[in-house]
Write an enzyme that holds these catalytic residues in place. Structure first.
Site, PDB file in Angstrom:
ATOM      1  N   SER A 146       0.853  -1.185   0.000  1.00  0.00           N
ATOM      2  CA  SER A 146       0.000   0.000   0.000  1.00  0.00           C
ATOM      3  C   SER A 146       0.892   1.239   0.000  1.00  0.00           C
ATOM      4  CB  SER A 146      -0.914  -0.067   1.231  1.00  0.00           C
ATOM      5  OG  SER A 146      -1.720   1.066   1.310  1.00  0.00           O
ATOM      6  N   SER A 147       0.514   2.260   0.731  1.00  0.00           N
ATOM      7  CA  SER A 147       1.343   3.472   0.829  1.00  0.00           C
ATOM      8  C   SER A 147       0.874   4.304   2.000  1.00  0.00           C
ATOM      9  CB  SER A 147       1.210   4.308  -0.445  1.00  0.00           C
ATOM     10  OG  SER A 147       1.862   5.547  -0.253  1.00  0.00           O
ATOM     11  N   TYR A 160      -3.794   8.468  -6.468  1.00  0.00           N
ATOM     12  CA  TYR A 160      -2.934   7.402  -5.912  1.00  0.00           C
ATOM     13  C   TYR A 160      -3.349   7.099  -4.467  1.00  0.00           C
ATOM     14  CZ  TYR A 160       1.473   5.321  -4.182  1.00  0.00           C
ATOM     15  OH  TYR A 160       2.425   4.501  -3.615  1.00  0.00           O
ATOM     16  N   LYS A 164      -4.683   3.509  -2.960  1.00  0.00           N
ATOM     17  CA  LYS A 164      -4.047   2.735  -1.887  1.00  0.00           C
ATOM     18  C   LYS A 164      -4.998   2.563  -0.697  1.00  0.00           C
ATOM     19  CE  LYS A 164      -0.031   1.843  -3.816  1.00  0.00           C
ATOM     20  NZ  LYS A 164       0.404   0.476  -4.165  1.00  0.00           N
TER      21      LYS A 164
HETATM   22  P1  NAD Z   1       8.989   1.125  -9.009  1.00  0.00           P
HETATM   23  O1  NAD Z   1       8.399   2.100  -9.949  1.00  0.00           O
HETATM   24  O2  NAD Z   1      10.457   0.900  -9.013  1.00  0.00           O
HETATM   25  O3  NAD Z   1       8.287  -0.299  -9.134  1.00  0.00           O
HETATM   26  C1  NAD Z   1       6.949  -0.471  -9.549  1.00  0.00           C
HETATM   27  C2  NAD Z   1       6.830  -1.806 -10.243  1.00  0.00           C
HETATM   28  O4  NAD Z   1       5.484  -1.973 -10.675  1.00  0.00           O
HETATM   29  C3  NAD Z   1       7.727  -1.894 -11.486  1.00  0.00           C
HETATM   30  O5  NAD Z   1       8.423  -3.124 -11.478  1.00  0.00           O
HETATM   31  C4  NAD Z   1       6.739  -1.863 -12.649  1.00  0.00           C
HETATM   32  O6  NAD Z   1       7.133  -2.611 -13.769  1.00  0.00           O
HETATM   33  C5  NAD Z   1       5.502  -2.493 -11.992  1.00  0.00           C
HETATM   34  N1  NAD Z   1       4.303  -2.129 -12.733  1.00  0.00           N
HETATM   35  C6  NAD Z   1       3.800  -0.883 -12.949  1.00  0.00           C
HETATM   36  N2  NAD Z   1       2.724  -0.963 -13.753  1.00  0.00           N
HETATM   37  C7  NAD Z   1       2.535  -2.278 -14.055  1.00  0.00           C
HETATM   38  C8  NAD Z   1       1.599  -2.983 -14.846  1.00  0.00           C
HETATM   39  N3  NAD Z   1       0.613  -2.376 -15.498  1.00  0.00           N
HETATM   40  N4  NAD Z   1       1.721  -4.339 -14.923  1.00  0.00           N
HETATM   41  C9  NAD Z   1       2.708  -4.965 -14.283  1.00  0.00           C
HETATM   42  N5  NAD Z   1       3.625  -4.358 -13.514  1.00  0.00           N
HETATM   43  C10 NAD Z   1       3.539  -3.019 -13.405  1.00  0.00           C
HETATM   44  O7  NAD Z   1       8.545   1.651  -7.561  1.00  0.00           O
HETATM   45  P2  NAD Z   1       8.625   0.994  -6.096  1.00  0.00           P
HETATM   46  O8  NAD Z   1       8.895   2.116  -5.178  1.00  0.00           O
HETATM   47  O9  NAD Z   1       9.482  -0.218  -6.057  1.00  0.00           O
HETATM   48  O10 NAD Z   1       7.079   0.580  -5.897  1.00  0.00           O
HETATM   49  C11 NAD Z   1       6.662  -0.673  -5.403  1.00  0.00           C
HETATM   50  C12 NAD Z   1       5.385  -0.484  -4.601  1.00  0.00           C
HETATM   51  O11 NAD Z   1       5.663   0.334  -3.457  1.00  0.00           O
HETATM   52  C13 NAD Z   1       4.265   0.228  -5.365  1.00  0.00           C
HETATM   53  O12 NAD Z   1       3.024  -0.416  -5.105  1.00  0.00           O
HETATM   54  C14 NAD Z   1       4.263   1.623  -4.759  1.00  0.00           C
HETATM   55  O13 NAD Z   1       3.009   2.244  -4.854  1.00  0.00           O
HETATM   56  C15 NAD Z   1       4.683   1.330  -3.337  1.00  0.00           C
HETATM   57  N6  NAD Z   1       5.237   2.495  -2.620  1.00  0.00           N
HETATM   58  C16 NAD Z   1       6.433   3.054  -2.957  1.00  0.00           C
HETATM   59  C17 NAD Z   1       6.910   4.150  -2.255  1.00  0.00           C
HETATM   60  C18 NAD Z   1       8.220   4.826  -2.579  1.00  0.00           C
HETATM   61  O14 NAD Z   1       8.535   5.870  -1.961  1.00  0.00           O
HETATM   62  N7  NAD Z   1       9.042   4.288  -3.462  1.00  0.00           N
HETATM   63  C19 NAD Z   1       6.164   4.679  -1.178  1.00  0.00           C
HETATM   64  C20 NAD Z   1       4.949   4.085  -0.864  1.00  0.00           C
HETATM   65  C21 NAD Z   1       4.489   2.997  -1.582  1.00  0.00           C
END
Ligand code: NAD
Length: 249
Positions: A146-147, A160, A164
């Protein structure tokens, strides 16, 4: 440690960022890992290679999870791959990690952008879990990424944040629904985490709001997800864990 020996895990969005760390950790601790990717097959193949070189088992599986037809064919492929790699079908751990977070105020968000955010962040985990329910073994684990944006005000991430919040709602309902099979369903809410997703413009501002004084790493978040996937976390279900170093306490 071989905490996940004999377990099978599917991690969505595992070709980079947080998902990559989760896949590597589960693989290094004995799980057979389905490393899901959207477009970057080469990156997923590299993760499979890393897990295999370290003595683990993994295979890559591609799909745009925002499309239910691709989710269905991903599970058909998963069944076939599992017969090859483990001699049987069935899963133990599902991590819904794939997500997108376009920076948009309500005024800026088009209907198409809203629909895309909900397709990736809400529809995808919903239908991944729908397909997984008949395949996941008793005492399995479902973890939805989630987030903190769902529980702290983020005016430039409004769609977004709403998506979430929907993930948190589905987590709670499914924890109740699947509890009689010993299956736990939890959500992890990362705070600001150093991946491609985190906009440079808000890093310093968010860092100043973290009790532990820094932005998180993908590995910080993966540690929490892997804990929830373990047997030790069997008495936790329907929970939202903030993996944030104490952000905005
Ligand atoms: P990231 O952008 O590096 O990774 C996101 C992944 O989702 C990628 O591998 C991408 O290929 C995949 N993806 C996106 N659209 C897709 C689709 N249509 N089909 C299949 N795969 C798809 O970012 P991250 O930070 O590693 O994000 C991972 C999770 O963590 C996400 O759910 C994000 O919302 C959550 N998140 C991240 C943060 C942050 O600060 N990085 C904070 C809160 C939540």
């Amino acid at each position: 440690m071989n905490r996940f020996k004999g377990k099978v895990a599917l991690v969505t969005g595992a070709s980079r960022g947080i998902g990559k760390e989760i896949a590597l950790r589960l693989g290094s601790e004995g799980a057979t890992v389905a490393v899901h990717f959207n477009r970057n097959e080469a990156a997923a193949a590299e993760i499979v290679r890393e897990i295999s070189t370290a003595g683990g088992k993994a295979f890559a599986i591609g799909a745009d999870v925002s499309k239910t037809s691709e989710v269905a064919s991903m599970f058909d492929t998963l069944d076939r791959e599992l017969e090859v790699h483990t001699g049987r079908r069935g899963l133990d751990i599902v991590v819904n990690n794939a997500g997108i977070s376009p920076v948009l105020t309500i005024e800026e968000t088009t209907e198409g952008q809203f629909d895309e955010i909900f397709a990736v962040n809400v529809k995808a985990p919903f239908f991944v879990i729908q397909h997984a329910v008949g395949r996941i073994r008793d005492d399995g684990r479902i973890i939805n990424v989630s987030s903190m944006s769902a529980v702290r005000a983020r005016p430039t991430l409004v769609a977004y944040a709403a998506s979430k919040a929907a993930v948190n709602g589905m987590t709670l309902a499914l924890a109740q629904h699947l509890g009689n099979r010993g299956i736990t369903v939890n959500a992890v809410a990362p705070g600001a985490t150093d991946t491609d997703m985190l906009p440079d413009s808000i890093r310093e501002m968010l860092k100043s709001r973290v009790a532990l004084g820094r932005i998180g790493t993908a590995s910080d978040v993966a540690n929490i997800v892997v804990f929830l996937a373990s047997q030790d976390a069997g008495w936790l279900t329907g929970q939202l864990l903030h993996a944030s170093g104490g952000q905005e306490l």
